[in-house]
Design an enzyme around this catalytic site. Structure first.
Site, short mmCIF file in Angstrom:
data_model
loop_
_atom_site.label_atom_id
_atom_site.label_comp_id
_atom_site.label_asym_id
_atom_site.label_seq_id
_atom_site.Cartn_x
_atom_site.Cartn_y
_atom_site.Cartn_z
N GLU A 131 29.09 29.90 -34.69
CA GLU A 131 28.04 30.88 -34.39
C GLU A 131 28.68 32.25 -34.23
O GLU A 131 29.68 32.35 -33.53
CB GLU A 131 27.29 30.52 -33.11
N HIS A 307 23.97 25.10 -19.30
CA HIS A 307 23.48 25.99 -20.36
C HIS A 307 23.68 25.36 -21.74
O HIS A 307 22.74 25.27 -22.53
CB HIS A 307 24.21 27.33 -20.27
N GLU A 308 24.89 24.92 -22.01
CA GLU A 308 25.16 24.36 -23.35
C GLU A 308 24.38 23.07 -23.56
O GLU A 308 23.87 22.81 -24.64
CB GLU A 308 26.66 24.13 -23.57
N GLU A 330 18.67 32.01 -26.51
CA GLU A 330 19.53 32.43 -25.41
C GLU A 330 18.75 32.83 -24.16
O GLU A 330 19.09 32.44 -23.04
CB GLU A 330 20.48 33.54 -25.84
N1 B3K Z 1 25.73 30.27 -28.41
C1 B3K Z 1 27.04 30.60 -27.94
C2 B3K Z 1 27.42 32.01 -28.24
C3 B3K Z 1 28.12 32.22 -29.52
C4 B3K Z 1 28.61 33.64 -29.64
C5 B3K Z 1 29.25 33.88 -30.92
N2 B3K Z 1 29.74 35.20 -31.09
C6 B3K Z 1 27.20 30.36 -26.49
C7 B3K Z 1 25.97 30.23 -25.72
O1 B3K Z 1 25.24 31.17 -25.50
O2 B3K Z 1 25.67 29.16 -25.31
ZN ZN Z 2 23.57 30.10 -25.05
#
Ligand code: B3K
Ligand code: ZN
Length: 881
Positions: A131, A307-308, A330
């Site tokens: 990402e 979060h993840e 997000e």
């Molecule tokens: N989705 C990733 C973030 C990725 C950033 C890349 N430059 C982490 C998160 O927000 O969970």
């Molecule tokens: Zn995230």
């Protein structure tokens, strides 16, 4: 792709979005991992997209310039160079059938990938970060989130060096080859965009647990790390199980694969990544052990694991149509993780922390050159938009929806959203539409929160008419211009509020409730409350119900009254903040005028009151007794006077410390405990209050407190107490003791990379003279590694963001130092380089002398040669102010 500052970069606009010309049915990948290269073979089944109007559109694949193309074939027929075009970051193939398999072999060099995007090496192990646009550094692909496919991945590597081979989904097959190499095949049955792809190969160990979902499915949970860190994974595992259970209870969301894996890596550009079934974490967000991790570290692990994990639904099952919609996943997921943390710990304290971050850093972003809407209209480099605005303000938007709809309807809206869009790539409009559909509300005005940048201001005044027992609140909203948007339409601002009577009790309002949510929808609006027997004190924006700057002309007495009586915990804290801010701001003016500094007794009395209030939880007391940060005072200033802010805040701390010395001492003593370490909320609160008391005692500069801090350092059985004592001594006037303790600490912890990062950060933040020389010396210390983002953040970023007097030294040395770092990092790791630019982008807010020094450094970066898109975008927007 790099460009010089004078070249025209390509700007990508939301309004230009087009559906992809082709869809992908399935993607099969084979990775041959070696020390000097990796060969990647992709076999992708394409079909022309029936929704794409133009049937003749070519297939446009994204591919980074570093990709070496070895072979390209369609349905087994090898393509010659005249059959395709490679143009910048794209590979274009025309005249294609409606359905075909494209096979592509690329060669890449993970060992030389210092950008840490795509496939790279971290401490000898292979890992990925795709990402937003990292997959195009692996193979040619439609690297965009609205192209979703099922993936099958085969990883081949030397068995001895890389015994563990992981990818997304379920392990379906494995085998050995004759030459000491082995392979593992993974299948992920859930269609996903390429940004969620992940691969890990390394010498890793793991801890294992299991979780049975509400519907009775067993899931294996594994957390991988290097062997030396295996004892630091329990907290992450506990947090993961709590997250899984919380998402079932609060959102009705279950996990969907048979295995969930987390891997800890040391070289990582941000906190963690939600790849389907295989989350990859920065070690700083997953490892935790009482001896090496501070309380806030434990809480961060819990929050990031949550979060993840929550992204599995809000992000993976339902993903973004394009990167302008980033906040769809997000903002929602930050809201979800904040609520999770609030449920696991103290709700009020969590809210105070989040609002503090928003008010200092996000509000500053919203008024700076990079200000952008939560759903931006354009970007040059998407990596620059992983911002506090998209994340934190995005979460505030979701919180406002929750406030407006109420718990029950919000849940219905979320259920509808997941049901309606499962397996799809959608937009923030789709999210809001689900909320509109369950509530029957028209959300047109509300949606301006996504499209208009800037922090709205709300000026409120009150009017009481005793004869008619009527109280009226008059509100007026405005929002300053931001780049590319001069005028704004009025926002829909939910203002949660209550009215306090003369005893500090909530007055019951006409609705029968004591808290009501007023909806401010026009520039000016008045709200009338009938049957109010006495002139009330309003409690406004309870729980910080909207991300705005609200003002009400409270006097000091009213603020102290709210601090003592407000039934809303957040507003009690906020009243104390407002009191402290007004007193500090007046002293800043005195300092600028050369008047002697005298601290208003109101603050000392208020602090004393708080310390004796037994009804307050300890974490709250610690928050209330913490002065507003230099960063917050800076954000509130029209022109940031670095010296005045620094000196005044120091003076106030010292004066409070001396005036309340005995109170702080008894607070310290009564919060020392012989209990063994636990990261539970009550123990964390006790330690935070104890260490806050110690910080005030140290501010008196009396040697007996140095002894106290040294004792705590020597006896602590946990990192929270040890590090608090170290940092206080290191930043104190007792230089010799500081050097001794820093040395002892390093000797003890030199093999614990994350602890060493803290050691670097403590020194970087030391405001004593010659700070830059100390930092420069540390750059050559064996503890430092200029290719590891965690080290750069601990030393360089902390110095520039937290060491006000040294970074802003009027000789310009701090600015020059930062520019030098950025010039090197621009080539090595553009994402980190562009993040580091932030302090310089604010140049317009400083005195003329500092402005010209900062601007000159920005220009020097601009003239330093090829700029990455990341640095180019932030730099050019900063200079355009
Ligand atoms: N989705 C990733 C973030 C990725 C950033 C890349 N430059 C982490 C998160 O927000 O969970
Ligand atoms: Zn995230």
């Amino acid at each position: 792709m790099s460009q010089s500052v004078t070249e025209q970069p390509s700007v990508i606009y939301l309004k230009d979005y087009q559906t992809p010309a082709f869809l992908v049915e399935s993607t099969a990948l084979r990775f041959e991992l070696e020390e000097e290269q990796a060969l990647v073979r992709s076999q992708v089944q394409y079909t022309r997209n029936p929704d794409s109007a133009d049937r003749l559109r070519p297939l446009i694949l994204d591919g980074h310039e570093s990709l070496e193309l070895h072979r390209l074939s369609i349905d087994g027929e090898v393509l010659n160079e005249q059959d395709y075009r490679r143009q910048g970051e794209q590979l274009i193939i025309s005249e294609l059938p409606d359905s075909f398999v494209l096979e592509c072999v690329t060669r890449i060099e993970p060992q030389n990938n210092t950008a840490l995007e795509g496939l790279y090496k971290s401490d000898g192990m292979f890992c990925t970060q795709c990402e937003a646009e990292g997959f195009r550094r692996i193979t040619f692909y439609q690297d965009r989130p609205d192209v979703m496919a099922v993936f099958e991945t085969t990883v081949v590597a030397d068995k001895q060096s890389y015994p563990v081979l992981l990818s997304n989904g379920n392990n379906v097959d494995s085998g050995e080859e004759d030459d000491g190499r082995h392979w593992v095949r993974w299948q992920d049955p859930f269609p996903k965009p390429a940004y969620l792809f992940a691969l890990v190969a390394g010498n890793l160990e793991f801890i294992e647990d299991q979780y049975t979902t509400a519907s009775g499915r067993d899931v294996v949970l594994r957390i991988f790390a290097e062997a030396k860190d295996l004892d630091k994974l329990d907290h992450a595992m506990l947090s993961l199980k709590r997250s899984m259970q919380w998402d079932e209870q609060v959102y009705g969301r279950e996990y969907d694969l048979d295995i969930f894996m987390v891997v800890a890596v040391d070289f990582f550009n941000m906190g963690a990544m939600e790849n389907k079934g295989l989350n990859i974490f920065n070690t700083s967000c997953v490892l935790a052990h009482p001896e090496t991790t501070v309380d806030t570290g434990f809480q961060r692990v819990e929050g990031v694991v949550g979060h993840e994990y929550f992204h599995n639904w809000s992000g993976n099952r339902v993903t973004c149509r394009d990167w302008f919609q980033l906040s769809l996943k997000e903002g929602f997921t930050v809201f979800r993780d904040a609520e999770f943390s609030a449920d696991m710990n103290s709700r009020t304290v969590k809210r105070i922390e989040d609002v503090t971050l928003l008010r200092t850093a996000q509000f500053a972003e919203d008024s700076g050159p990079m200000a952008h809407a939560v759903r931006p209209a354009s970007f040059i480099e998407i990596s620059n938009f992983y911002t506090l605005t998209v994340y934190e303000k995005g979460a505030e938007i979701v919180r406002m929806l929750h406030t407006l709809l109420g718990e029950h309807k919000f849940r219905q809206g979320s259920d509808l959203y997941f049901k309606r869009h499962d397996g799809q790539a959608v937009t923030t409009d789709d999210f809001v539409q689900a909320m509109a559909d369950v509530s029957g509300r028209d959300m047109t005005r509300f949606k301006l929160w996504y499209s208009q940048a800037g922090t709205p201001r709300v000026a409120v005044s009150g009017e009481y008419d005793a004869a008619s027992q009527r109280y009226t609140l008059h509100m007026r909203q405005s929002c300053s211009p931001t780049p590319e948007m001069e005028t704004k339409q009025p926002f829909l601002i939910p203002v949660a509020m209550g009215l306090l009577d003369q005893h500090g009790r909530d007055i019951t309002l006409a609705s029968g409730n004591t808290t009501e949510v007023l909806e401010l929808v026009s520039t000016e609006q008045s709200f009338v409350f009938e049957n109010i027997p006495v002139e009330p004190v309003p409690s406004l924006l309870r729980g910080f119900s909207a991300p705005v700057k609200l003002s009400f002309p409270y006097d000091q007495e009213q603020l102290v009254f709210l601090m003592q009586h407000d039934s809303d915990g957040f507003n009690r804290w906020d009243a104390a903040q407002q009191l402290a801010v007004s007193i500090l701001q007046k002293l800043i003016t005195d300092y600028q005028q050369g008047s002697p500094l005298v601290l208003d007794n109101a603050l000392i009395d208020a602090y004393r009151l708080v310390m004796s209030d037994v009804s307050l939880d300890k974490a709250m007391v610690a928050k209330v007794l913490s002065l507003p940060s230099e960063a917050y005072l800076s954000e509130l200033s029209d022109e940031i006077d670095v010296d005045a802010i620094y000196q005044v805040r120091k003076f106030v701390r010292q004066t409070l410390a001396k005036a309340l010395e005995s109170e702080f001492l008894s607070l310290y003593q009564s919060n020392c405990s012989g209990d063994s370490y636990s990261p539970d909320a009550a123990s964390v609160a006790r330690r935070s209050l104890k260490n806050l008391a110690l910080s005030y005692l140290m501010a008196t500069e009396r040697t007996e407190y140095l002894a106290l801090a040294r004792d705590q350092f020597a006896q602590a059985d946990n990192m929270t107490d040890s590090q608090a004592a170290l940092s206080l001594v290191a930043h104190s006037v007792h230089e010799q003791a500081a050097d001794e303790l820093l040395e002892q600490f390093y000797q003890r912890w030199q093999n614990e990379s994350l602890v060493v990062n803290q050691w670097l950060a403590i020194q970087a933040a030391n405001t004593r003279e010659a700070g830059l020389q100390r930092v420069e010396k540390l750059l050559t210390h064996p503890a430092y590694d200029a290719s590891n983002p965690n080290k750069i953040r601990s030393l360089v970023a902390v110095f520039c963001a937290q060491n006000l007097p040294n970074f802003h030294n009027l000789d310009g040395s701090g600015y020059r130092f930062l520019a030098d770092q950025i010039i090197v990092l621009n080539k090595q790791n553009p994402q980190i380089a562009s993040r580091l630019l932030t302090p310089l982008t604010r140049w317009k807010q400083y005195s003329e002398a500092r402005q010209s020094l900062m601007k000159a450094e920005l220009e020097r970066i601009g003239n330093s040669g090829d700029l990455s898109k990341d640095v180019y975008e932030v730099l050019s927007k900063s200079l355009a102010q």
